[in-house]
Design an enzyme around this catalytic site. Structure first.
Site, PDB file in Angstrom:
ATOM      1  N   SER A   1      45.627  58.621  35.085  1.00 56.17           N
ATOM      2  CA  SER A   1      44.667  59.676  35.416  1.00 56.17           C
ATOM      3  C   SER A   1      45.242  61.074  35.231  1.00 56.17           C
ATOM      4  O   SER A   1      44.488  62.048  35.207  1.00 56.17           O
ATOM      5  CB  SER A   1      44.139  59.508  36.842  1.00 56.17           C
ATOM      6  OG  SER A   1      45.110  59.849  37.809  1.00 56.17           O
TER       7      SER A   1
ATOM      8  N   THR B   1      44.760  57.646  41.132  1.00 54.82           N
ATOM      9  CA  THR B   1      44.576  58.474  42.329  1.00 54.82           C
ATOM     10  C   THR B   1      44.857  59.959  42.101  1.00 54.82           C
ATOM     11  O   THR B   1      44.308  60.798  42.807  1.00 54.82           O
ATOM     12  CB  THR B   1      45.480  57.980  43.476  1.00 54.82           C
ATOM     13  OG1 THR B   1      46.853  58.038  43.052  1.00 54.82           O
ATOM     14  CG2 THR B   1      45.125  56.560  43.879  1.00 54.82           C
ATOM     15  N   ASP B   2      45.700  60.295  41.117  1.00 57.32           N
ATOM     16  CA  ASP B   2      46.178  61.676  41.014  1.00 57.32           C
ATOM     17  C   ASP B   2      45.067  62.676  40.709  1.00 57.32           C
ATOM     18  O   ASP B   2      45.113  63.817  41.174  1.00 57.32           O
ATOM     19  CB  ASP B   2      47.280  61.779  39.959  1.00 57.32           C
ATOM     20  CG  ASP B   2      48.576  61.116  40.407  1.00 57.32           C
ATOM     21  OD1 ASP B   2      48.684  60.779  41.605  1.00 57.32           O
ATOM     22  OD2 ASP B   2      49.475  60.931  39.570  1.00 57.32           O
TER      23      ASP B   2
ATOM     24  N   THR C   1      47.024  53.655  38.369  1.00 58.47           N
ATOM     25  CA  THR C   1      48.056  52.804  38.957  1.00 58.47           C
ATOM     26  C   THR C   1      47.560  51.384  39.181  1.00 58.47           C
ATOM     27  O   THR C   1      48.296  50.421  38.984  1.00 58.47           O
ATOM     28  CB  THR C   1      48.529  53.403  40.300  1.00 58.47           C
ATOM     29  OG1 THR C   1      49.155  54.663  40.060  1.00 58.47           O
ATOM     30  CG2 THR C   1      49.519  52.479  40.996  1.00 58.47           C
TER      31      THR C   1
END
Length: 337
Positions: free
Chosen positions: A54, A85-86, A12
């Protein structure tokens, strides 16, 4: 001034909106220019092994990040990985096992909003990650996000939109960062491997067994599912009920015993978010606690269990050797009695 290597991988933080949804597009050098304040913190170099969401991160990509760090290890004082972040918690755990006991900090960070967004959290996360990576007391793999420093094996994304997206599961945060001040709870660990000339060196590994699967129990599940998984997977991480309950009906016990008796790895953990499992508490778990070949996930996160099982099986195929590696405490990944 410390020399830090920034490793950009996408996520992101690097994304832009082009009408088809956010996608990674900004290069690492562009991201660094958004945070000019880092000029007073460190000398910064940038590499970009990939630029992906990700969601598309795979074990082969963990190895590419690992390779960038290992190749540059002697030339830099620390490393910051920009990551979506995922799946950041999986990558942080994987790096914790692939590069163990690092006397130099390896920091992962990202953001909930793209760097170019007017309301982004990206700038502060990047600044604080570089601040932490440039500090003399920092070491090993960690996630720096939303003002928290979390051991790489204990991070979990708990919130999908809030800026404090990550929590430290079953272990205290390593430190907090308030603006440009690092607040630590205690002294850093001082046990490192010794390299040539007495210099500290990490323990580096280059093999993973990717044939690892995670399965969450649900009421009424058919245990015949395990035999279907056996074709494609060498190891199964089973998220049990509560503190470690497995159904007594339908042949679950026989199916799981057959799994490990065939030479495969079985790790039992809990699907409850915090406090871990203890297979010996209830009758529905005790038989598994006493069966040789079944590994107890303790209070580890599922993300760390995935990475550790891949790492342990990548180093050994003998069940006893896998058990010994699995039981080793790495980067605070489990609490021992």
């Amino acid at each position: 001034m410390k020399n830090i290597l920034l490793i950009a991988t996408g996520g992101t933080i690097a994304s832009v909106e082009d009408g088809g949804g956010l996608r990674p597009a900004l290069a690492g050098e562009e991201l660094a220019r958004y945070v000019p304040e880092v000029a007073g913190l460190c000398e910064l170099d940038v590499v970009q092994p990939m630029n992906i969401d990700s969601t598309n991160m795979r074990p082969a990509d963990w190895m590419r990040i690992r390779d960038e760090i290992v190749r540059a290890y002697d030339a830099y004082d620390g490393f910051v990985v920009l990551h979506g972040t995922d799946t950041m918690a999986y990558t942080a755990a994987a790096l914790s096992y692939l590069i163990q006991e690092s006397p130099k900090p390896i920091v992962l960070t990202g953001s909930q909003k793209p760097m170019a967004s007017p309301f982004t959290d990206a700038k502060l996360n990047v600044y604080q990650s570089l601040l932490y990576a440039a500090d003399d007391r920092s070491r090993d793999v960690s996630v720096v996000f939303g003002g928290a420093v979390i051991a790489g094996t204990r991070a979990r994304k708990q919130r999908t939109m809030s800026f404090n997206a990550f929590s430290s599961v079953n272990f205290p945060e390593v430190a907090l960062i308030r603006n440009d001040r690092i607040v630590r709870a205690g002294a850093p660990m001082a046990t490192h491997a010794q390299g040539e000339g007495g210099a500290s060196a990490p323990l580096v590994y280059d093999r993973l067994d990717e044939r690892v699967c995670v399965l969450k129990l649900m009421p009424g599940m058919n245990p015949e599912l395990f035999s279907l998984l056996a074709r494609d997977y060498d190891a199964l991480i089973l998220e049990t009920f509560g503190v470690g309950g497995v159904p007594a009906y339908g042949g679950f016990q026989r199916a799981l015993f057959d799994w490990v008796d065939a030479g495969r790895t079985l790790v039992l953990t809990t699907q409850v978010p915090e406090e871990g499992c203890d297979l010996g508490v209830y009758e529905v778990g005790r038989a598994f606690a006493e069966h040789p070949g079944i590994l107890d996930g303790g209070d580890m996160t599922t993300e760390a269990l995935v990475a550790k099982t891949m790492w342990a099986r990548g180093q050994a195929s003998d069940a006893d050797e896998v058990r010994a590696l699995f039981g080793r405490v790495v980067n605070h990944d489990r609490t021992t009695a």
